[in-house]
Design a protein around this motif. Structure first.
Motif, short mmCIF file in Angstrom:
data_model
loop_
_atom_site.label_atom_id
_atom_site.label_comp_id
_atom_site.label_asym_id
_atom_site.label_seq_id
_atom_site.Cartn_x
_atom_site.Cartn_y
_atom_site.Cartn_z
N LYS A 195 -10.38 -30.80 27.41
CA LYS A 195 -10.55 -31.53 28.67
C LYS A 195 -11.92 -31.25 29.27
O LYS A 195 -12.50 -32.10 29.94
CB LYS A 195 -9.47 -31.13 29.68
N ASN A 196 -12.43 -30.05 29.05
CA ASN A 196 -13.71 -29.64 29.61
C ASN A 196 -14.79 -29.64 28.54
O ASN A 196 -14.51 -29.68 27.35
CB ASN A 196 -13.58 -28.24 30.22
N GLU A 197 -16.02 -29.57 28.99
CA GLU A 197 -17.15 -29.56 28.06
C GLU A 197 -17.07 -28.36 27.11
O GLU A 197 -16.73 -27.25 27.52
CB GLU A 197 -18.46 -29.50 28.85
N ILE A 198 -17.39 -28.61 25.85
CA ILE A 198 -17.52 -27.55 24.86
C ILE A 198 -19.00 -27.50 24.51
O ILE A 198 -19.56 -28.50 24.04
CB ILE A 198 -16.65 -27.83 23.62
N PRO A 199 -19.66 -26.37 24.77
CA PRO A 199 -21.11 -26.29 24.55
C PRO A 199 -21.50 -26.51 23.09
O PRO A 199 -20.70 -26.29 22.17
CB PRO A 199 -21.47 -24.87 24.98
N ALA A 200 -22.73 -26.92 22.89
CA ALA A 200 -23.26 -27.11 21.54
C ALA A 200 -23.32 -25.77 20.83
O ALA A 200 -23.49 -24.72 21.45
CB ALA A 200 -24.65 -27.73 21.61
N LYS A 201 -23.18 -25.83 19.52
CA LYS A 201 -23.27 -24.64 18.70
C LYS A 201 -24.74 -24.45 18.31
O LYS A 201 -25.44 -25.42 18.00
CB LYS A 201 -22.42 -24.88 17.45
N GLN A 202 -25.20 -23.23 18.36
CA GLN A 202 -26.58 -22.94 17.98
C GLN A 202 -26.78 -23.26 16.50
O GLN A 202 -25.97 -22.90 15.67
CB GLN A 202 -26.91 -21.47 18.24
N SER A 203 -27.89 -23.95 16.22
CA SER A 203 -28.18 -24.33 14.84
C SER A 203 -29.66 -24.64 14.73
O SER A 203 -30.30 -25.04 15.71
CB SER A 203 -27.35 -25.56 14.45
N PRO A 210 -30.60 -29.14 15.63
CA PRO A 210 -29.99 -29.29 16.96
C PRO A 210 -28.96 -30.41 17.09
O PRO A 210 -28.10 -30.35 17.95
CB PRO A 210 -31.19 -29.54 17.87
N ASN A 211 -29.03 -31.41 16.23
CA ASN A 211 -28.07 -32.51 16.33
C ASN A 211 -26.84 -32.30 15.45
O ASN A 211 -25.94 -33.14 15.43
CB ASN A 211 -28.74 -33.84 15.96
N LEU A 212 -26.79 -31.20 14.72
CA LEU A 212 -25.67 -30.96 13.81
C LEU A 212 -24.38 -30.62 14.55
O LEU A 212 -23.31 -31.07 14.19
CB LEU A 212 -26.04 -29.83 12.84
N PHE A 213 -24.48 -29.83 15.60
CA PHE A 213 -23.31 -29.41 16.38
C PHE A 213 -23.57 -29.69 17.86
O PHE A 213 -23.79 -28.78 18.65
CB PHE A 213 -23.03 -27.92 16.19
N PRO A 214 -23.55 -30.97 18.28
CA PRO A 214 -23.83 -31.29 19.69
C PRO A 214 -22.68 -30.83 20.59
O PRO A 214 -21.58 -30.57 20.13
CB PRO A 214 -23.95 -32.81 19.69
N LYS A 215 -22.97 -30.78 21.88
CA LYS A 215 -21.90 -30.44 22.82
C LYS A 215 -20.87 -31.57 22.85
O LYS A 215 -21.16 -32.71 22.53
CB LYS A 215 -22.47 -30.21 24.22
#
Length: 106
Positions: free
Chosen positions: A39-47, A50-55
């Motif tokens: 339901k809430n934002e899930i932050p992007a994963k460090q990679s 940068p577009n591989l694991f967006p928020k």
């Protein structure tokens, strides 16, 4: 990111989506917990890409899909161990066999 469904501002766009769940007691509870987290934002994963694991913006009426998931307990069904055994057999035998047959036709 400002992505959302094309019809989010239409009167007939879904604002509330009923969710039914079938599984073991633990899988039902696990899925309900995961959906609640979404339901809430899930932050992007460090990679390094940068577009591989967006928020993930969240799934609620204010952002993202502009709709909310309603987990309806009347649509929950526990699968007993006998049915689980049948499902496991299907996964181990039927699905791989279909894939083999499909690959042989090519």
């Amino acid at each position: 990111m400002n992505y959302y469904p094309l019809d989010f501002d239409c009167d007939n766009a879904p604002k509330r989506i009923r969710v039914g769940i079938a599984g073991s007691t633990s899988s039902i509870e696990g899925l309900k917990g995961w959906l609640n987290k979404c339901k809430n934002e899930i932050p992007a994963k460090q990679s390094r890409q940068p577009n591989l694991f967006p928020k993930f913006p969240g799934f609620n009426a204010d952002v993202g899909f502009r709709s909310e998931l309603f987990v309806d307990s009347t649509l929950e069904r526990q699968i007993n161990s006998r049915i689980r055994h049948v499902v496991q057999c299907l996964r181990e035998y039927v699905v791989p066999r279909r894939r083999r047959n499909r690959n042989q036709r090519r």
